[in-house]
Design a protein around this motif. Structure first.
Motif, PDB file in Angstrom:
ATOM      1  N   LYS A 176      24.803  50.902  53.247  1.00 60.26           N
ATOM      2  CA  LYS A 176      24.813  49.806  54.208  1.00 60.26           C
ATOM      3  C   LYS A 176      24.762  48.485  53.463  1.00 60.26           C
ATOM      4  CE  LYS A 176      22.716  52.364  58.025  1.00 60.26           C
ATOM      5  NZ  LYS A 176      21.612  52.418  59.008  1.00 60.26           N
ATOM      6  N   ALA A 177      25.540  47.533  53.918  1.00 57.33           N
ATOM      7  CA  ALA A 177      25.642  46.268  53.195  1.00 57.33           C
ATOM      8  C   ALA A 177      25.956  45.129  54.148  1.00 57.33           C
ATOM      9  CB  ALA A 177      26.733  46.366  52.128  1.00 57.33           C
ATOM     10  N   HIS A 178      25.530  43.928  53.743  1.00 56.56           N
ATOM     11  CA  HIS A 178      25.904  42.687  54.416  1.00 56.56           C
ATOM     12  C   HIS A 178      26.796  41.884  53.479  1.00 56.56           C
ATOM     13  CE1 HIS A 178      22.234  42.671  57.372  1.00 56.56           C
ATOM     14  NE2 HIS A 178      23.047  43.693  57.549  1.00 56.56           N
ATOM     15  N   ILE A 179      27.866  41.320  54.043  1.00 51.68           N
ATOM     16  CA  ILE A 179      28.866  40.623  53.231  1.00 51.68           C
ATOM     17  C   ILE A 179      28.964  39.174  53.681  1.00 51.68           C
ATOM     18  CG2 ILE A 179      31.303  40.548  52.568  1.00 51.68           C
ATOM     19  CD1 ILE A 179      31.379  43.582  53.192  1.00 51.68           C
ATOM     20  N   THR A 180      28.891  38.263  52.720  1.00 47.63           N
ATOM     21  CA  THR A 180      29.116  36.841  53.007  1.00 47.63           C
ATOM     22  C   THR A 180      30.606  36.570  52.887  1.00 47.63           C
ATOM     23  OG1 THR A 180      26.952  36.265  52.102  1.00 47.63           O
ATOM     24  CG2 THR A 180      28.554  34.481  52.337  1.00 47.63           C
ATOM     25  N   PRO A 181      31.274  36.273  53.996  1.00 47.62           N
ATOM     26  CA  PRO A 181      32.740  36.218  53.982  1.00 47.62           C
ATOM     27  C   PRO A 181      33.298  34.863  53.567  1.00 47.62           C
ATOM     28  CG  PRO A 181      31.964  35.917  56.210  1.00 47.62           C
ATOM     29  CD  PRO A 181      30.732  36.099  55.346  1.00 47.62           C
ATOM     30  N   ARG A 182      34.560  34.863  53.221  1.00 49.45           N
ATOM     31  CA  ARG A 182      35.374  33.666  53.038  1.00 49.45           C
ATOM     32  C   ARG A 182      36.633  33.851  53.872  1.00 49.45           C
ATOM     33  NH1 ARG A 182      31.181  32.807  51.188  1.00 49.45           N
ATOM     34  NH2 ARG A 182      30.582  31.944  49.164  1.00 49.45           N
ATOM     35  N   LYS A 183      37.350  32.788  54.113  1.00 44.69           N
ATOM     36  CA  LYS A 183      38.524  32.883  54.971  1.00 44.69           C
ATOM     37  C   LYS A 183      39.613  33.718  54.326  1.00 44.69           C
ATOM     38  CE  LYS A 183      41.813  30.123  57.620  1.00 44.69           C
ATOM     39  NZ  LYS A 183      42.255  28.757  58.008  1.00 44.69           N
ATOM     40  N   ASN A 184      39.863  33.473  53.039  1.00 48.60           N
ATOM     41  CA  ASN A 184      40.910  34.205  52.336  1.00 48.60           C
ATOM     42  C   ASN A 184      40.294  35.130  51.295  1.00 48.60           C
ATOM     43  OD1 ASN A 184      43.057  32.887  53.685  1.00 48.60           O
ATOM     44  ND2 ASN A 184      42.863  31.139  52.309  1.00 48.60           N
ATOM     45  N   LEU A 185      40.891  36.289  51.157  1.00 53.01           N
ATOM     46  CA  LEU A 185      40.456  37.242  50.152  1.00 53.01           C
ATOM     47  C   LEU A 185      41.550  37.311  49.088  1.00 53.01           C
ATOM     48  CD1 LEU A 185      38.751  40.648  50.959  1.00 53.01           C
ATOM     49  CD2 LEU A 185      40.100  40.280  48.906  1.00 53.01           C
ATOM     50  N   LEU A 186      41.346  36.581  48.010  1.00 58.72           N
ATOM     51  CA  LEU A 186      42.331  36.516  46.925  1.00 58.72           C
ATOM     52  C   LEU A 186      41.688  37.083  45.660  1.00 58.72           C
ATOM     53  CD1 LEU A 186      43.828  32.963  47.575  1.00 58.72           C
ATOM     54  CD2 LEU A 186      44.959  35.159  47.946  1.00 58.72           C
ATOM     55  N   PRO A 187      41.940  38.349  45.372  1.00 58.67           N
ATOM     56  CA  PRO A 187      41.216  39.019  44.295  1.00 58.67           C
ATOM     57  C   PRO A 187      41.795  38.747  42.912  1.00 58.67           C
ATOM     58  CG  PRO A 187      42.739  40.544  45.310  1.00 58.67           C
ATOM     59  CD  PRO A 187      42.862  39.249  46.073  1.00 58.67           C
ATOM     60  N   SER A 188      40.937  38.851  41.901  1.00 54.17           N
ATOM     61  CA  SER A 188      41.417  38.922  40.526  1.00 54.17           C
ATOM     62  C   SER A 188      41.864  40.360  40.263  1.00 54.17           C
ATOM     63  CB  SER A 188      40.330  38.510  39.541  1.00 54.17           C
ATOM     64  OG  SER A 188      39.195  39.342  39.678  1.00 54.17           O
ATOM     65  N   VAL A 189      42.755  40.517  39.289  1.00 56.85           N
ATOM     66  CA  VAL A 189      43.476  41.780  39.142  1.00 56.85           C
ATOM     67  C   VAL A 189      43.227  42.407  37.778  1.00 56.85           C
ATOM     68  CG1 VAL A 189      45.776  42.819  39.024  1.00 56.85           C
ATOM     69  CG2 VAL A 189      45.281  41.065  40.734  1.00 56.85           C
ATOM     70  N   GLN A 190      43.002  43.707  37.771  1.00 53.32           N
ATOM     71  CA  GLN A 190      42.991  44.504  36.546  1.00 53.32           C
ATOM     72  C   GLN A 190      43.820  45.764  36.812  1.00 53.32           C
ATOM     73  OE1 GLN A 190      38.997  45.319  35.276  1.00 53.32           O
ATOM     74  NE2 GLN A 190      38.336  43.210  35.486  1.00 53.32           N
ATOM     75  N   VAL A 191      44.716  46.075  35.891  1.00 52.03           N
ATOM     76  CA  VAL A 191      45.561  47.264  36.012  1.00 52.03           C
ATOM     77  C   VAL A 191      45.350  48.111  34.766  1.00 52.03           C
ATOM     78  CG1 VAL A 191      47.894  48.154  36.271  1.00 52.03           C
ATOM     79  CG2 VAL A 191      47.273  45.988  37.342  1.00 52.03           C
ATOM     80  N   THR A 192      45.025  49.376  34.946  1.00 49.57           N
ATOM     81  CA  THR A 192      44.773  50.277  33.826  1.00 49.57           C
ATOM     82  C   THR A 192      45.870  51.323  33.771  1.00 49.57           C
ATOM     83  OG1 THR A 192      42.399  49.977  34.092  1.00 49.57           O
ATOM     84  CG2 THR A 192      43.111  51.834  32.773  1.00 49.57           C
ATOM     85  N   MET A 193      46.431  51.533  32.572  1.00 49.36           N
ATOM     86  CA  MET A 193      47.479  52.537  32.405  1.00 49.36           C
ATOM     87  C   MET A 193      47.407  53.143  31.013  1.00 49.36           C
ATOM     88  SD  MET A 193      50.857  50.029  32.094  1.00 49.36           S
ATOM     89  CE  MET A 193      50.557  49.263  33.699  1.00 49.36           C
ATOM     90  N   GLY A 194      47.860  54.380  30.887  1.00 46.56           N
ATOM     91  CA  GLY A 194      47.962  55.029  29.596  1.00 46.56           C
ATOM     92  C   GLY A 194      49.309  54.711  28.981  1.00 46.56           C
ATOM     93  N   VAL A 195      49.298  54.162  27.776  1.00 49.22           N
ATOM     94  CA  VAL A 195      50.538  53.766  27.097  1.00 49.22           C
ATOM     95  C   VAL A 195      50.587  54.444  25.728  1.00 49.22           C
ATOM     96  CG1 VAL A 195      51.942  51.847  26.265  1.00 49.22           C
ATOM     97  CG2 VAL A 195      50.450  51.521  28.247  1.00 49.22           C
ATOM     98  N   PRO A 196      51.587  55.287  25.452  1.00 49.13           N
ATOM     99  CA  PRO A 196      51.719  55.879  24.119  1.00 49.13           C
ATOM    100  C   PRO A 196      51.820  54.793  23.055  1.00 49.13           C
ATOM    101  CG  PRO A 196      53.212  56.937  25.682  1.00 49.13           C
ATOM    102  CD  PRO A 196      52.649  55.735  26.373  1.00 49.13           C
TER     103      PRO A 196
END
Length: 504
Positions: A176-196
């Protein structure tokens, strides 16, 4: 991408087949290391796994993936119903059907600790499953955005309003959680992949836009543009805008070309004969090491007193598999050339890496005295010269010499979280990586059987809700163009009854 979210434990008895180009997990019994040693490629994989098992408490763990993503919303704070911050990685909502977790991430603020929201996908080796996972993340994010006028958002109530209960598919409330909202949800990004390793230089060329010119982002939210390109009668392919990497990675590639020329001049000194060339894995690993040296280098001067938030922020391409494990994937004769009798890096290789990656700063110095100071700094200066610390945290420095890091690199990557908790997120996958799936085999060429894991960070801003799935498709296409169409690194599923691994 966090290890806890994308790893699946499998028994130590699970191994790989003896053919280099048909690697797939299988039962091999207690003699599986002997079965693996029939080819040079499998000898390298054997070294890799042995060294990993000997240095990680999670013995018998192998991971495989195509791609996974993490979208962090740093301005959406989350707390327990009593107003306390969650511990790092605490799960809030789990979607087992589509494969992602909404969790909390702990961070420091001037007035104390706080938590924010993170959408963390599982590692997916199938495009449709990956896009469905991100699409479900987007759906939940839009429900959150639509409730921005409520303060706080009660997470259990939100799931009910969204037509889902706390226990029914697809969203299951974990805390259970309470969230303090903002109008826009613009996330920072991380992408993980296996690369030979043999694809690392191609990765950098793609990031530098050397192979294809992509448009700059233009709207005020810096949402990446996805262009359509049709060629050779193929279906249109959405492509990532990766121009934010162009300058720094472009400079790396210029430097790496000079390093390869220097390699030709110092071939015998580096332990190669007059006809031997660097293998593609050694080229890729060398490019990655040079990238780390350049990304973390700050010339002497006031810039060194600049405070950065955390060390891994210096590396938009971050190694999750530590470098000393990558060394184990090189052919035997290259390992022999690089290591001295103690197992450390030969001095000739230390000099080749340092002067090849950073020697241009010596030539730029105006006087002989200045050149000597710069040369001394390059060889004996700190690997991470700047100060670090999150808001509200006392600043600190990482005392690790550049040459010291290189000398130890064939045996131990000192620039990892295991060696220093301040280096959080760096090299956290220990001896684990991705294994080639059997159905990925292309008999027309030899494929690397093991792929270290890398995290790509801060590529072109934040996707808007409603566009996450098309945004993710751009990353999938980027990955497949890099490793090869049809090449897969599938996630193994343990069958405890039979103690064997079945590819999903």
């Amino acid at each position: 991408m966090r290890e806890s979210k994308i790893l699946q434990r499998i028994p130590a008895s699970i191994a790989v087949s003896s053919k280099r180009t048909t690697m797939s997990p299988r039962v091999a019994g207690p003699d599986w290391f002997c079965n693996m040693s029939k080819t040079v490629g499998n000898q390298a994989l054997q070294r890799y796994l042995i060294s990993g098992f000997s240095k990680t408490p999670r013995q018998g763990t192998v991971i495989q993936r195509a791609i996974g993503v993490e979208l962090e919303a740093p301005n959406w704070e989350v707390s327990t119903p009593k107003g306390k911050p969650f511990k790092k990685y605490a799960p809030l909502v789990r979607d087992d059907e589509n494969g992602f977790t909404l969790s909390a991430d702990e961070y420091l603020m001037p007035n104390g600790k706080s938590s924010n929201l993170e959408f963390v996908s599982d590692a997916h080796a199938d495009k449709d499953n990956f896009l469905r996972s991100v699409g479900s993340m987007d759906k939940l994010a839009r429900h959150l955005e639509q409730q921005h006028q409520e303060n706080p958002i009660v997470l259990s109530d939100l799931l009910k309003k969204a037509g889902e209960s706390e226990t029914t598919s697809p969203y299951k409330l974990e805390n259970k959680a309470h969230i303090t909202p903002r109008k826009n949800l613009l996330p920072s990004v991380q992408v993980t992949m296996g690369v030979p390793l043999g694809k690392i230089t191609s990765l950098f060329y793609k990031l530098a836009n050397k192979q294809e010119k992509l448009e700059e982002p233009s709207n005020e939210d810096a949402v990446e543009r996805l262009d359509l390109e049709t060629s050779n009668n193929r279906a249109p392919v959405k492509k990532l805008n990766i121009s934010s990497y162009e300058n720094s990675v472009g400079e790396l590639l210029t430097s790496f070309e000079l390093m390869k020329n220097m390699f030709e001049e110092r071939r015998t000194e580096l332990g190669f004969n007059v006809e031997e060339k660097m293998s593609p894995p050694l080229e890729g690993l060398s490019a990655m090491i040079a990238y780390y040296l350049r990304s973390s280098f700050v010339p002497m001067g006031p810039q060194r007193d600049r405070k950065r938030q955390f060390p891994k922020g210096l590396f938009p391409v971050l190694a999750k598999t530590p470098f000393h494990q990558m060394f184990e994937l090189l052919p035997d004769h290259e390992i022999k050339a690089i290591r001295d009798k103690k197992g450390q890096m030969n001095p000739a290789w230390v000099e080749w890496f340092l002067y090849g990656a950073l020697g241009e700063y010596v030539t730029k110095a105006k006087s002989d005295e200045d050149q000597e100071k710069v040369r001394e700094d390059i060889f004996n200066g700190p690997m991470l010269p700047q100060k670090f610390g999150e808001p509200g945290e006392k600043e600190y420095r990482i005392k690790l010499g550049r040459s010291e890091w290189l000398r130890n690199l064939p045996m131990d990557d000192l620039l990892t979280e295991r060696n220093n908790p301040k280096l959080k997120g760096m090299g956290v996958f220990s001896g684990k990586g991705d294994v080639l799936a059997e159905e990925s085999v292309d008999n027309t060429k030899e494929l690397e059987t093991y792929a270290p894991v890398f995290e790509l960070r801060s590529i072109n801003g934040s996707p808007k809700t409603g566009t996450w799935e098309s945004w993710a498709e751009g990353y999938w296409n980027f990955y497949e163009e890099l490793v090869g169409q049809g090449v897969r690194y599938k996630t193994p599923t343990p069958d405890k009854r039979k103690e064997r691994c079945i590819l999903q």
